[in-house]
Design a protein around this motif. Structure first.
Motif, short mmCIF file in Angstrom:
data_model
loop_
_atom_site.label_atom_id
_atom_site.label_comp_id
_atom_site.label_asym_id
_atom_site.label_seq_id
_atom_site.Cartn_x
_atom_site.Cartn_y
_atom_site.Cartn_z
N PRO A 1 0.81 -1.23 0.00
CA PRO A 1 0.00 0.00 0.00
C PRO A 1 0.83 1.27 0.00
CG PRO A 1 -0.99 -1.62 1.45
CD PRO A 1 0.32 -2.20 1.01
N HIS A 2 1.91 1.30 0.76
CA HIS A 2 2.73 2.50 0.80
C HIS A 2 3.53 2.67 -0.49
CE1 HIS A 2 2.35 2.69 5.37
NE2 HIS A 2 1.98 3.87 4.93
N GLU A 3 3.99 1.59 -1.08
CA GLU A 3 4.67 1.69 -2.37
C GLU A 3 3.74 2.24 -3.43
OE1 GLU A 3 7.74 -2.12 -1.76
OE2 GLU A 3 5.95 -2.31 -3.00
N TYR A 4 2.50 1.75 -3.44
CA TYR A 4 1.53 2.21 -4.43
C TYR A 4 1.19 3.68 -4.20
CZ TYR A 4 -2.61 2.44 -7.39
OH TYR A 4 -3.52 2.80 -8.36
N LYS A 5 1.01 4.08 -2.96
CA LYS A 5 0.71 5.47 -2.65
C LYS A 5 1.86 6.38 -3.05
CE LYS A 5 -1.55 8.93 -0.79
NZ LYS A 5 -2.73 9.52 -1.46
N LEU A 6 3.08 5.95 -2.82
CA LEU A 6 4.26 6.72 -3.20
C LEU A 6 4.31 6.89 -4.72
CD1 LEU A 6 6.91 8.16 -2.54
CD2 LEU A 6 8.02 5.91 -2.45
N LEU A 7 4.06 5.82 -5.45
CA LEU A 7 4.07 5.87 -6.91
C LEU A 7 2.99 6.81 -7.44
CD1 LEU A 7 5.05 4.90 -9.68
CD2 LEU A 7 3.51 2.93 -9.44
N THR A 8 1.78 6.69 -6.93
CA THR A 8 0.69 7.52 -7.45
C THR A 8 0.86 8.99 -7.05
OG1 THR A 8 -0.71 6.91 -5.55
CG2 THR A 8 -0.98 5.64 -7.57
N THR A 9 1.50 9.23 -5.92
CA THR A 9 1.78 10.62 -5.54
C THR A 9 2.79 11.23 -6.51
OG1 THR A 9 1.34 10.16 -3.20
CG2 THR A 9 2.62 12.14 -3.70
N LEU A 10 3.82 10.48 -6.86
CA LEU A 10 4.78 10.96 -7.85
C LEU A 10 4.12 11.14 -9.22
CD1 LEU A 10 7.83 8.79 -6.77
CD2 LEU A 10 7.72 11.29 -6.72
N LEU A 11 3.20 10.25 -9.56
CA LEU A 11 2.46 10.39 -10.82
C LEU A 11 1.65 11.68 -10.83
CD1 LEU A 11 1.18 6.75 -11.49
CD2 LEU A 11 2.66 8.09 -12.99
N LYS A 12 1.07 12.01 -9.70
CA LYS A 12 0.24 13.23 -9.61
C LYS A 12 1.05 14.47 -9.92
CE LYS A 12 -1.23 14.48 -5.50
NZ LYS A 12 -2.03 14.55 -4.26
N TYR A 13 2.34 14.43 -9.56
CA TYR A 13 3.21 15.58 -9.79
C TYR A 13 4.26 15.26 -10.86
CZ TYR A 13 1.27 17.07 -5.31
OH TYR A 13 0.41 17.42 -4.30
N ALA A 14 3.92 14.40 -11.81
CA ALA A 14 4.88 13.92 -12.81
C ALA A 14 5.63 15.08 -13.46
CB ALA A 14 4.17 13.10 -13.87
N GLY A 15 6.96 14.94 -13.50
CA GLY A 15 7.80 15.95 -14.10
C GLY A 15 8.29 17.00 -13.12
N LYS A 16 7.61 17.14 -11.98
CA LYS A 16 7.98 18.12 -10.97
C LYS A 16 8.85 17.48 -9.90
CE LYS A 16 5.04 20.93 -9.23
NZ LYS A 16 3.85 21.56 -8.60
N VAL A 17 9.70 18.28 -9.29
CA VAL A 17 10.42 17.83 -8.11
C VAL A 17 9.45 17.85 -6.94
CG1 VAL A 17 12.34 18.23 -6.56
CG2 VAL A 17 12.57 18.80 -8.97
#
Length: 239
Positions: free
Chosen positions: A159-175
């Motif tokens: 669950p935490h890995e998936y949440k981390l991935l989708t959070t990065l996807l939400k801000y894709a391209g941004k630091v």
């Protein structure tokens, strides 16, 4: 110069740098609005509603961090900070305040133009979280079904890995700063637990990257945070 080019607001008090930016951007058919102070920059932003802002932090009448915070009260316009302050804490503060990217002076024309293209492309396109399926090379994320595959085979994420991935996807391209990731994935009580990110990012890279030691998509911004890069970002030269 095409009247249809994106409108860039430059907030910078150094005349030589403004001349450099003006020459580089006009050559690429960008339209320009310029300001020399924080107050003038905020006024120009309100009057002209620019497509992107290039912002210096050291302004004669105030700090660019305050300009960023004020802009974020009413607009999501991309903000790229251009600053001689190269310390990690300065980058983190700018990104936490709402900046989209950070370039340390001196920088090259090619890098600046690439960062601008990426920022404008993110605005023009739908964000990844609005798409039911997102692809990163051989990795596919089906957000509706919460299913991740690599080369067509299911990848089990905690669950935490998936949440981390989708959070990065939400801000894709941004630091995305360490603080922001920790807050969104683990909650406000975990903002100081940076070891969480090191462990879970390493696990994500093992599962998703072709070469975890040299990640192509899940990249590190040393001392600042992480950035998820798409194929378009890589092709466009974004760092």
């Amino acid at each position: 110069m095409s009247e249809q080019g994106p409108l860039v607001l430059i907030v910078e008090d150094e005349a030589p740098l403004r001349r450099f930016l003006r020459a580089a951007l006009v050559a690429q058919n960008y339209r320009l609005v310029e300001a020399e102070t924080a107050a003038e920059g905020l006024q120009r932003a309100t009057e002209h509603n620019p497509d992107i802002v290039l912002l210096d932090l050291g302004l004669p009448d105030g700090d660019g961090l305050n300009v960023t915070s004020r802009l974020r009260e009413w607009t999501r316009v991309p903000i790229i900070v251009l600053s001689a302050r190269g310390q990690e804490r300065d980058k983190v503060q700018a990104l936490d305040a709402g900046a989209d990217d950070y370039l340390t002076k001196p920088f090259g024309t090619s890098e600046l133009l690439a960062r601008i293209r990426v920022a404008l492309r993110r605005v023009a396109e739908r964000t990844p979280t609005e798409e039911p399926i997102v692809s990163l090379g051989e990795v596919t994320v089906d957000l509706a079904r919460r299913l991740v595959t690599r080369a067509g085979k299911p990848v089990h994420l905690t669950p935490h890995e998936y949440k981390l991935l989708t959070t990065l996807l939400k801000y894709a391209g941004k630091v995305v700063t360490h603080k922001q990731l920790l807050k969104e994935v683990w909650g406000p009580q975990a903002v100081s637990q940076t070891h969480y990110l090191r462990v879970y990012m390493a696990q994500l890279r093992q599962k998703l990257e072709g070469d975890p030691a040299r990640p192509r998509y899940l990249t590190t911004e040393p001392g600042v945070g992480y950035r998820l890069r798409s194929e378009d970002d890589i092709a466009g030269g974004a760092s």
